[in-house]
Motif scaffolding. Structure first.
Motif, PDB file in Angstrom:
ATOM      1  N   LEU A 102       0.816  -1.214   0.000  1.00 61.23           N
ATOM      2  CA  LEU A 102       0.000   0.000   0.000  1.00 61.23           C
ATOM      3  C   LEU A 102       0.848   1.261   0.000  1.00 61.23           C
ATOM      4  O   LEU A 102       0.434   2.295  -0.533  1.00 61.23           O
ATOM      5  N   HIS A 121      -7.070  -3.361   6.151  1.00 61.48           N
ATOM      6  CA  HIS A 121      -6.305  -3.399   4.900  1.00 61.48           C
ATOM      7  C   HIS A 121      -7.156  -3.064   3.682  1.00 61.48           C
ATOM      8  O   HIS A 121      -6.821  -2.167   2.898  1.00 61.48           O
ATOM      9  N   ALA A 136      -6.989   0.218   1.208  1.00 63.23           N
ATOM     10  CA  ALA A 136      -6.657  -0.005  -0.204  1.00 63.23           C
ATOM     11  C   ALA A 136      -7.661   0.672  -1.130  1.00 63.23           C
ATOM     12  O   ALA A 136      -7.292   1.181  -2.196  1.00 63.23           O
ATOM     13  N   SER A 186      -6.903   4.349  -2.099  1.00 58.81           N
ATOM     14  CA  SER A 186      -5.678   4.653  -2.850  1.00 58.81           C
ATOM     15  C   SER A 186      -6.020   4.778  -4.332  1.00 58.81           C
ATOM     16  O   SER A 186      -7.013   4.241  -4.813  1.00 58.81           O
ATOM     17  N   ILE A 204      -4.995  -1.733  -7.165  1.00 58.80           N
ATOM     18  CA  ILE A 204      -4.890  -2.511  -5.920  1.00 58.80           C
ATOM     19  C   ILE A 204      -5.193  -3.985  -6.153  1.00 58.80           C
ATOM     20  O   ILE A 204      -5.474  -4.716  -5.202  1.00 58.80           O
ATOM     21  N   ASN A 243      -2.853  -6.077  -4.155  1.00 53.65           N
ATOM     22  CA  ASN A 243      -3.197  -5.997  -2.729  1.00 53.65           C
ATOM     23  C   ASN A 243      -4.387  -6.885  -2.405  1.00 53.65           C
ATOM     24  O   ASN A 243      -4.374  -7.624  -1.408  1.00 53.65           O
ATOM     25  N   ASN A 244      -5.416  -6.786  -3.242  1.00 51.26           N
ATOM     26  CA  ASN A 244      -6.614  -7.597  -3.011  1.00 51.26           C
ATOM     27  C   ASN A 244      -6.309  -9.089  -3.088  1.00 51.26           C
ATOM     28  O   ASN A 244      -6.738  -9.873  -2.244  1.00 51.26           O
TER      29      ASN A 244
END
Length: 323
Positions: free
Chosen positions: A165, A183, A187, A190, A194, A197-198
């Protein structure tokens, strides 16, 4: 939205909204939140005190219980003080660094909690299925090493979340619809892609928690098989009683986690305040319930706690006569 204007704009600051849709009830929500926090803190502090004072409790089972108590103390500390600042003083701003730090420690303590539950299941498996070798297989030193391994796993698995992140810029709309830096909630505010991230968060949740659940189910499957072979009903009941507290703790931990994780990612039609309440139930309910469950279900611990609480209730003159 007017309430957000009380926090001046700062490009290095994010805004925690609290519980969107229930802003008018923030003060009332803070009352049960504070009670849950205090009850959990008192219960776990009592467990740590009693186990520390009583030499007879310096055994692997109670060492694991102390580890669980430490994680259950830590988790609300990363949530409740900031949440109360939001609810009581409307202090919703948090730096990006502070938000990522809170996220790291919060998810690390959660993953450590799961590792301890796995070790507890292994402890009960050895105690029931291989009791003659229990003291040689599970020593206090070995339990401490397993705890250290669980902590290292939690840190290594959680560290990529804030690091990933931190590479993304944050949008002009920096309002996080949450009362802590979860989290997936961070995210979503942003501006970068992402997807990684996911995927990482979901894979870690499924693989790590899935592995932990598999090991726990396997342990209890072997325990049930061993218990069914016991002919004596008394021994049968005693063996099951040693596992009931652990089973209750797992039921308060894993179902809320799985439900919260899945609904945050796939429950687009669910109201935001429902998602936040579900996340709070996962992080805050087990720390309150765990000392109560172990206090009720573990006779040896209950007796020791009763000894200290009753002693503190006695008048000073009576206590001196008893000694």
């Amino acid at each position: 939205m007017a309430a957000f204007n009380l926090t001046p704009f700062d490009p290095s600051t994010l805004i925690l909204a609290g519980i969107p849709g229930l802003e008018a009830a923030h003060i009332w929500i803070s009352i049960p939140l504070t009670m849950v926090y205090i009850i959990g803190l008192f219960g776990h502090s009592m467990i740590l005190f009693v186990v520390g004072k009583e030499q007879t409790l310096h055994k692997p089972m109670y060492l694991l219980l102390c580890m669980l108590a430490l994680t259950d103390i830590a988790t609300p500390i990363f949530i409740v003080p900031k949440a109360l600042c939001i609810f009581w003083f409307n202090l919703k701003g948090i730096t990006v660094g502070g938000c990522l730090t809170q996220m790291f420690f919060l998810h690390t303590s959660s993953m450590m909690h799961s590792a301890i539950l796995v070790t507890m299941a292994f402890d009960r498996y050895i105690a029931i299925c291989n009791p003659l070798r229990y003291t040689t297989i599970l020593t206090n030193a070995r339990i401490a090493k397993l705890g250290l391994v669980g902590l290292m796993r939690a840190v290594l698995c959680t560290l990529p979340l804030p690091l990933l992140l931190s590479r993304h810029p944050f949008c002009a709309n920096r309002i996080i619809p949450h009362m802590f830096c979860d989290h997936i909630a961070v995210a979503k505010v942003s501006c970068g892609d992402i997807t990684v991230n996911n995927m990482y968060g979901l894979v870690i949740a499924i693989v790590v928690i899935g592995l932990d659940l598999t090991l726990i189910v396997l342990s209890y499957g072997l325990i049930i098989r061993a218990v069914l072979k016991i002919s004596s009903k008394g021994a049968h009941q005693k063996a099951l009683n040693t596992c009931t507290a652990h089973i209750f703790v797992m039921l308060t931990s894993y179902p809320p986690f799985l439900f919260s994780t899945l609904t945050h990612r796939f429950g687009q039609g669910i109201a935001p305040h429902v998602l936040i309440i579900l996340a709070n139930l996962y992080f805050l309910l087990p720390p309150m319930l765990n000392p109560i469950i172990y206090g009720i279900k573990t006779k040896e611990l209950r007796d020791k706690v009763g000894k200290y609480t009753c002693r503190s209730c006695l008048p000073a003159s009576t206590d001196s006569n008893l000694t």
